[in-house]
Structure formats: C-alpha cells, structure tokens
Design a protein around this motif. Structure first.
Motif, PDB file in Angstrom:
ATOM      1  N   PHE A 181     -32.352 -28.863  20.017  1.00 20.64           N
ATOM      2  CA  PHE A 181     -32.258 -27.740  19.062  1.00 20.64           C
ATOM      3  C   PHE A 181     -31.146 -26.765  19.420  1.00 20.64           C
ATOM      4  CE2 PHE A 181     -35.873 -25.713  21.550  1.00 20.64           C
ATOM      5  CZ  PHE A 181     -35.288 -24.494  21.835  1.00 20.64           C
ATOM      6  N   ASP A 182     -30.643 -26.824  20.665  1.00 17.38           N
ATOM      7  CA  ASP A 182     -29.466 -26.019  20.989  1.00 17.38           C
ATOM      8  C   ASP A 182     -28.224 -26.604  20.320  1.00 17.38           C
ATOM      9  OD1 ASP A 182     -28.381 -23.743  22.564  1.00 17.38           O
ATOM     10  OD2 ASP A 182     -27.201 -25.307  23.535  1.00 17.38           O
ATOM     11  N   ILE A 184     -28.346 -28.120  17.418  1.00 12.03           N
ATOM     12  CA  ILE A 184     -28.517 -27.662  16.035  1.00 12.03           C
ATOM     13  C   ILE A 184     -28.034 -26.225  15.896  1.00 12.03           C
ATOM     14  CG2 ILE A 184     -30.233 -27.085  14.265  1.00 12.03           C
ATOM     15  CD1 ILE A 184     -31.892 -29.473  15.318  1.00 12.03           C
ATOM     16  N   TYR A 185     -28.436 -25.376  16.826  1.00 16.42           N
ATOM     17  CA  TYR A 185     -28.026 -23.967  16.810  1.00 16.42           C
ATOM     18  C   TYR A 185     -26.510 -23.838  16.943  1.00 16.42           C
ATOM     19  CZ  TYR A 185     -28.002 -19.003  18.064  1.00 16.42           C
ATOM     20  OH  TYR A 185     -27.772 -17.653  18.098  1.00 16.42           O
ATOM     21  N   GLU A 252     -37.534 -29.654  10.777  1.00 16.86           N
ATOM     22  CA  GLU A 252     -36.417 -28.960  11.425  1.00 16.86           C
ATOM     23  C   GLU A 252     -35.085 -29.630  11.109  1.00 16.86           C
ATOM     24  OE1 GLU A 252     -34.917 -28.664  16.048  1.00 16.86           O
ATOM     25  OE2 GLU A 252     -37.049 -28.390  15.623  1.00 16.86           O
ATOM     26  N   SER A 268     -33.785 -23.658  14.384  1.00 19.26           N
ATOM     27  CA  SER A 268     -33.507 -23.665  15.825  1.00 19.26           C
ATOM     28  C   SER A 268     -34.588 -22.970  16.643  1.00 19.26           C
ATOM     29  CB  SER A 268     -32.159 -22.995  16.101  1.00 19.26           C
ATOM     30  OG  SER A 268     -31.116 -23.660  15.439  1.00 19.26           O
ATOM     31  N   TYR A 269     -35.186 -21.935  16.117  1.00 17.67           N
ATOM     32  CA  TYR A 269     -36.104 -21.119  16.902  1.00 17.67           C
ATOM     33  C   TYR A 269     -37.542 -21.146  16.397  1.00 17.67           C
ATOM     34  CZ  TYR A 269     -31.968 -19.169  19.197  1.00 17.67           C
ATOM     35  OH  TYR A 269     -30.816 -19.013  19.908  1.00 17.67           O
TER      36      TYR A 269
END
Length: 290
Positions: A181-182, A184-185, A252, A268-269
């Motif tokens: 997900f980092d 993705i961010y 997500e 992301s969060y």
C-alpha cells in the motif's frame, strides 16, 4: 489556563506530525504476536513496556522522517501543508522530540529483557535509515515494510526473550502488506519523484506495473496469512477474517485513483486500518473462543 491551552496545542501538533492514528498499522500485529508468544495474555509488565516501546519507536521514526524529508515536502504540492514546511513546528524541537522518544524506547526495551535492550540500537538505526532510502533505491517501499515488521518480531522477543519462526512470518506479512500500500500511496508522486531524483517503484516502472507489483505483494501476504493456519492451528473465525481482508484488499486495488487525494487516502490508509483490525479481532477471537 492559557499555558494548558498551549500544551494541548503542542500535543495535537505532534500527534498530527507523527500521524498517531497510523499506529493501527503495526499495533494489531504486535498484539497478536504477544498473545501467541505468551500462549494467552502476557503479564501487565510486558504489555505496558511493550506498548510504550512500540509507540515511542514509531513516534521517533516518523518525526525523524519529517525532518529529513522537509525540503522535498516543501516542494511537493501534496505535502507542502505539513508541519515543518508550514513552520508550525521547528526542526530543532522536532529533533528533540525524536531524541526523547528514542530514549524512552531504549529504556522500555531494557525494562522488557536483555535481548530487547541489546537490539534496541539496531532497531533505531533501521527505522531511522528508512528516511534516506528513497534517495537511492526503489526498494524503499519494502524497506519501510521491513522496519515496521519489527513490531510483531519485537513483541515476540518482549514476551519470550527468544527467537522463533512464527514472529518472522508475521513480520514478513507486515512487510509485504505495508510495501504494497506504500506503492499505491507513492503513485500520487510519480512525476514529482522523477523530476526531483527520488526513487519509487511507480516512478521507475510506471503506474500500471507499479500497481501490479503492489497486487503481487499483497497476494503473497495473503498466502502467508493462510500458511499460519496449520502452524498456529487456527480455526474458522481466523479464516473468515482472511476472507474479509481479501475483499478489502480487492476493494483497495479497485478504487485506486492517483488524481484524487481523498480516494487515495481511503485506498492507502483507511481500508488498511480496517484490514489490520479485522485480522486482529479474528485472530484473537479464534484463539480465545475456539
């Protein structure tokens, strides 16, 4: 009264600086690790000092990252509003905040056991050095995940004072999940990273390939969650938790839209905070109720 108000404002600023709510990324896995290591509830001593160590290390690392990255944050429209670029906090006082938190972390580690105390400087080096990795390698996402993976591994050490196989599986799960997900961010900053010599998987491999890599990392993460079933003799509640987590991960990846800051925050969060809590609740309910 005025003095109390100023103290309250400072606490709020530092809480925002270190994104305290993001503790939900590491804390649930640390709790699972403690419960499994203790074969039940750990002592209040271990729970207290383990929690203090985790929060202090995380606060120190996040604050240090803000100081190291402040020049880039000031140039990036997405991050220019942060506390150091906006001069809401001074670099010097934030560095003191880092020193105090790292000192608390070392003290808390010493209160747990000798292994934790000996490894505490190593942990500080790892979580602090992440701040520089984006300057020379696109593997910075995995390195970030690697540093946060120290939470469940350290939690196991806090309880047992010994090495074991299970916490490293938990740590690898956290590493792959965080890195995914980092990435993705980081897809929000592809052009900025390319223009300023910063390394990230999306900026090096492009948006589509970057998201494919993130999906692959999350797929391996899910496989490792499944691997834990026979190792820990987990039951149907944990399996339901995995299924829910898979659905959240699919959501997500489905909603990713780098041009929308609001959607990217959710992807992301927010969704990942829910995933960590789902895994925590399912693992603990499975352990204590079955």
């Amino acid at each position: 009264m005025e003095y109390a108000r100023k103290i309250g404002t400072k606490i709020k600023l530092y809480s925002q600086l270190v994104m305290f709510s993001h503790t939900l990324f590491s804390l649930p896995f640390a709790v699972i690790s403690m419960i499994w290591a203790a074969e039940g509830l750990p002592s209040w001593h271990v729970m207290l000092w383990g929690l203090i160590a985790l929060v202090a290390a995380r606060n120190g690392a996040n604050a240090f990252n803000r100081v190291v990255d402040q020049s880039f944050d000031a140039m990036n429209p997405r991050t220019a509003h942060r506390h150091l670029p906006k001069r809401l906090l001074a670099s010097k006082e934030v560095l003191w905040f880092v020193v105090v938190n790292y000192a608390i972390f070392i003290f808390a580690a010493g209160m747990l056991n000798m292994l934790c105390f000996i490894l505490s400087p190593v942990a500080i080096f790892l979580i602090s050095s992440y701040s520089y990795t984006k300057r020379f390698t696109y593997l910075s996402h995995l390195y970030l995940g690697f540093t946060i993976a120290s939470a469940p591994i350290g939690a196991w050490f806090a309880v047992t004072g010994q090495f074991a196989f299970t916490p490293f599986i938990l740590g690898t799960i956290v590493m792959l999940w965080i890195a995914g997900f980092d990435i993705i961010y980081g897809s929000q900053d592809i052009e900025f990273d390319r223009n300023h010599g910063l390394w990230s998987i999306p900026s090096i491999f492009g948006l589509k390939n970057g998201l494919r890599i993130a999906a692959a990392l999350h797929s391996i993460m899910v496989l490792l969650l499944i691997v834990l079933i026979p190792i820990r003799q987990l039951g149907w509640i944990y399996i339901v938790g995995i299924i829910v987590s898979i659905l959240l991960l699919l959501t997500e990846h489905k909603i990713i839209k780098p041009s929308s800051r609001k959607i990217m925050k959710v992807a992301s969060y927010n969704l990942n905070q829910v995933i960590s809590m789902v895994i925590l609740v399912s693992a603990l309910c499975d352990y204590f109720l079955l």
